[in-house]
Design a protein around this motif. Structure first.
Motif, short mmCIF file in Angstrom:
data_model
loop_
_atom_site.label_atom_id
_atom_site.label_comp_id
_atom_site.label_asym_id
_atom_site.label_seq_id
_atom_site.Cartn_x
_atom_site.Cartn_y
_atom_site.Cartn_z
N VAL A 253 -5.95 2.61 4.93
CA VAL A 253 -6.06 1.18 5.20
C VAL A 253 -7.14 0.98 6.27
O VAL A 253 -7.13 1.66 7.29
N ASP B 237 -6.79 -1.65 1.46
CA ASP B 237 -6.58 -0.24 1.17
C ASP B 237 -7.74 0.17 0.25
O ASP B 237 -8.73 -0.56 0.14
N THR C 1 0.85 -1.18 0.00
CA THR C 1 0.00 0.00 0.00
C THR C 1 0.89 1.23 0.00
O THR C 1 1.82 1.34 0.80
N ASP D 164 -2.50 6.48 1.11
CA ASP D 164 -3.71 5.66 0.96
C ASP D 164 -4.29 5.41 2.35
O ASP D 164 -3.62 5.61 3.36
#
Length: 125
Positions: free
Chosen positions: A79, A101, A73, A77
């Protein structure tokens, strides 16, 4: 424990930042979401699932993790970890955990926790 039942769900979210990258956490050399950070997020999700079910003075401790970190990831981003209570065996609780993600599943597995009396647990240190 109060009316604890299989199927309860907890979630936890985090944004990928310098603080939770493999490079910063020393679990790798790249600026991607670290496996230790994913593990912590999965445990947080399990704890969140239990927050309304523990009695005063009770807590839980993680006792086992069997997970796979299956995809990277990128920075910035989001998660999200989800923990679903699968089994209750006395004070031992088993969760199915998954992390995603915004594009894909990045991790999955099984996490076990044990219900404890906080004061009694701390007195053993």
């Amino acid at each position: 424990m109060l009316d604890l039942k299989s199927g309860i769900i907890g979630q936890a979210k985090v944004k990928v930042s310098k603080n939770n990258t493999a490079k910063n956490m020393k679990s790798g050399a790249l600026p991607v979401f670290a496996t230790p950070a994913m593990v912590a997020l999965m445990e947080e999700a399990a704890c969140t699932a239990l927050k309304d079910y523990l009695e005063e003075g009770e807590g839980t401790v993680g006792i086992k993790l069997d997970i796979a970190h299956v995809a990277p990831t990128a920075m910035d981003d989001i998660v999200t970890a989800t923990a679903v209570l699968d089994k209750i065996e006395g004070r031992k609780l088993t969760f199915i955990v998954e992390a995603k993600d915004t594009h894909k599943v990045i991790g999955k597995g099984v996490h076990e926790r044990f219900i404890i009396n906080n004061e009694k647990f701390m007195s053993k240190l």
